[in-house]
Design a protein around this motif. Sequence first.
Motif, PDB file in Angstrom:
ATOM      1  N   UNK A  13      -5.983   5.803  21.436  1.00  0.00           N
ATOM      2  CA  UNK A  13      -7.169   6.532  20.656  1.00  0.00           C
ATOM      3  C   UNK A  13      -5.978   7.590  19.801  1.00  0.00           C
ATOM      4  N   UNK A  14      -4.810   8.178  20.486  1.00  0.00           N
ATOM      5  CA  UNK A  14      -4.119   9.089  19.626  1.00  0.00           C
ATOM      6  C   UNK A  14      -3.308   8.296  18.539  1.00  0.00           C
ATOM      7  N   UNK A  15      -2.899   7.094  18.998  1.00  0.00           N
ATOM      8  CA  UNK A  15      -2.127   6.277  18.123  1.00  0.00           C
ATOM      9  C   UNK A  15      -2.915   5.921  16.927  1.00  0.00           C
ATOM     10  N   UNK A  16      -4.123   5.358  17.104  1.00  0.00           N
ATOM     11  CA  UNK A  16      -5.228   5.138  15.969  1.00  0.00           C
ATOM     12  C   UNK A  16      -5.365   6.316  15.108  1.00  0.00           C
ATOM     13  N   UNK A  17      -5.555   7.497  15.787  1.00  0.00           N
ATOM     14  CA  UNK A  17      -5.856   8.687  14.773  1.00  0.00           C
ATOM     15  C   UNK A  17      -4.583   8.901  13.979  1.00  0.00           C
ATOM     16  N   UNK A  18      -3.211   8.838  14.478  1.00  0.00           N
ATOM     17  CA  UNK A  18      -2.068   9.126  14.044  1.00  0.00           C
ATOM     18  C   UNK A  18      -2.062   8.031  12.843  1.00  0.00           C
ATOM     19  N   UNK A  19      -2.704   6.966  13.068  1.00  0.00           N
ATOM     20  CA  UNK A  19      -2.313   5.717  11.903  1.00  0.00           C
ATOM     21  C   UNK A  19      -3.323   5.822  10.786  1.00  0.00           C
ATOM     22  N   UNK A  20      -4.085   6.893  10.817  1.00  0.00           N
ATOM     23  CA  UNK A  20      -5.153   6.869   9.705  1.00  0.00           C
ATOM     24  C   UNK A  20      -4.817   7.907   8.896  1.00  0.00           C
ATOM     25  N   UNK A  21      -4.925   7.879   7.384  1.00  0.00           N
ATOM     26  CA  UNK A  21      -4.710   9.032   6.308  1.00  0.00           C
ATOM     27  C   UNK A  21      -5.797   9.682   6.555  1.00  0.00           C
ATOM     28  N   UNK A  22      -5.492  11.234   6.103  1.00  0.00           N
ATOM     29  CA  UNK A  22      -6.538  12.205   6.164  1.00  0.00           C
ATOM     30  C   UNK A  22      -6.767  12.560   4.942  1.00  0.00           C
ATOM     31  N   UNK A  23      -7.994  12.960   4.436  1.00  0.00           N
ATOM     32  CA  UNK A  23      -8.254  13.414   3.122  1.00  0.00           C
ATOM     33  C   UNK A  23      -7.511  14.600   2.688  1.00  0.00           C
ATOM     34  N   UNK A  24      -6.860  14.433   1.623  1.00  0.00           N
ATOM     35  CA  UNK A  24      -6.219  15.695   1.013  1.00  0.00           C
ATOM     36  C   UNK A  24      -4.690  15.663   1.448  1.00  0.00           C
ATOM     37  N   UNK A  25      -4.290  14.870   2.327  1.00  0.00           N
ATOM     38  CA  UNK A  25      -2.869  15.097   2.765  1.00  0.00           C
ATOM     39  C   UNK A  25      -1.872  14.205   1.812  1.00  0.00           C
ATOM     40  N   UNK A  26      -0.664  14.702   1.987  1.00  0.00           N
ATOM     41  CA  UNK A  26       0.494  14.001   1.265  1.00  0.00           C
ATOM     42  C   UNK A  26       1.038  13.417   2.138  1.00  0.00           C
ATOM     43  N   UNK A  27       1.701  11.966   1.964  1.00  0.00           N
ATOM     44  CA  UNK A  27       2.768  11.383   2.746  1.00  0.00           C
ATOM     45  C   UNK A  27       3.898  10.637   2.184  1.00  0.00           C
ATOM     46  N   UNK A  28       4.841  10.369   3.046  1.00  0.00           N
ATOM     47  CA  UNK A  28       6.294  10.122   2.327  1.00  0.00           C
ATOM     48  C   UNK A  28       6.799   9.098   3.328  1.00  0.00           C
ATOM     49  N   UNK A  29       7.193   7.847   2.793  1.00  0.00           N
ATOM     50  CA  UNK A  29       7.497   6.597   3.690  1.00  0.00           C
ATOM     51  C   UNK A  29       8.910   6.180   3.174  1.00  0.00           C
ATOM     52  N   UNK A  30      10.070   6.507   3.537  1.00  0.00           N
ATOM     53  CA  UNK A  30      11.324   5.500   3.315  1.00  0.00           C
ATOM     54  C   UNK A  30      11.054   4.260   3.760  1.00  0.00           C
ATOM     55  N   UNK A  31      11.685   3.288   3.192  1.00  0.00           N
ATOM     56  CA  UNK A  31      11.621   1.859   3.791  1.00  0.00           C
ATOM     57  C   UNK A  31      12.870   0.983   3.410  1.00  0.00           C
ATOM     58  N   UNK A  32      13.024   0.035   4.224  1.00  0.00           N
ATOM     59  CA  UNK A  32      14.242  -0.816   4.130  1.00  0.00           C
ATOM     60  C   UNK A  32      13.520  -2.147   4.514  1.00  0.00           C
ATOM     61  N   UNK A  33      14.203  -3.223   3.428  1.00  0.00           N
ATOM     62  CA  UNK A  33      13.857  -4.600   4.082  1.00  0.00           C
ATOM     63  C   UNK A  33      14.577  -5.599   3.236  1.00  0.00           C
ATOM     64  N   UNK A  34      13.937  -7.008   3.281  1.00  0.00           N
ATOM     65  CA  UNK A  34      14.562  -7.903   2.650  1.00  0.00           C
ATOM     66  C   UNK A  34      13.572  -8.502   1.782  1.00  0.00           C
ATOM     67  N   UNK A  35      13.784  -9.416   0.858  1.00  0.00           N
ATOM     68  CA  UNK A  35      12.993 -10.176   0.017  1.00  0.00           C
ATOM     69  C   UNK A  35      13.248 -11.645  -0.183  1.00  0.00           C
ATOM     70  N   UNK A  36      12.436 -12.200  -0.812  1.00  0.00           N
ATOM     71  CA  UNK A  36      12.494 -13.621  -1.342  1.00  0.00           C
ATOM     72  C   UNK A  36      11.971 -13.807  -2.468  1.00  0.00           C
ATOM     73  N   UNK A  37      12.918 -13.937  -3.814  1.00  0.00           N
ATOM     74  CA  UNK A  37      12.777 -14.122  -5.029  1.00  0.00           C
ATOM     75  C   UNK A  37      12.770 -15.505  -5.514  1.00  0.00           C
ATOM     76  N   UNK A  38      12.046 -15.734  -6.508  1.00  0.00           N
ATOM     77  CA  UNK A  38      11.855 -16.946  -7.117  1.00  0.00           C
ATOM     78  C   UNK A  38      11.323 -16.641  -8.553  1.00  0.00           C
TER      79      UNK A  38
END
Length: 228
Positions: A13-38
């Motif tokens: 339940x705690x995880x689910x609550x943390x996983x939902x955005x909350x109205x009026x809040x700001x969030x920032x997410x740095x990310x890394x990954x790989x891609x497949x280009x064509x």
Amino acid sequence: MKKILFVVIAMMTTVNINAQIEEGNWYVTPKLGFGISDMTGKLFVPTKAEGTYDATLRSIATFTAGVEFQYAIIDQLGLSAGLNYGRRGSKTEDNMFRVSMDYVNIPVTLDFYPIPNVGLAVKAGVQVGFTTRKRLKVDGVEYNADFDLVSFVDRWGRIRRGLWENELSRQFNKVDFSIPLAVSYEFMNVVLEARYSLGLVNVMKDDPENSKHRFWQFTLGYKFDLGD
């Protein structure tokens, strides 16, 4: 056993609550990954190329990194804007022809969370990209499609050296527009995302095949809640 089950349910339940955005809040997410280009099309006409080519373009693997800022309009709907760096391009199967272009991309998406209190999101929007580096390989020879170091004489008669855009660079479109579509899932602030971007602009200005970028990217990020 009942106590253990209660603890597990409480944690979920705690995880689910943390996983939902909350109205009026700001969030920032740095990310890394790989891609497949064509690319769509063949990019050039085989009969006009020297030698014998299989002009069918194949995908290339690339690296991507960036950051995404999100504002929660309501609990299940957010607006995101990001900045990411990635490489687009394609090649022939024998690698005798290859084009690779590095982009700084600015995506803007609307993020919908269809199930309350669950980190699943679907995203769609628009994206603009600006080239920072272009390379082209033809018949195994690689060409710089950006700037050449040239010598010139200034108005005082002194010899100077500087970068000058070459003719090959002028044949490429330097700005790319695309439509990004994505699915992401957040678990304990860790965000997994699969995103597809469909290019709307021709890679080269005079390309008879109207070749455009197609790009899959898979990223891993961590979301920070900045509050309201």
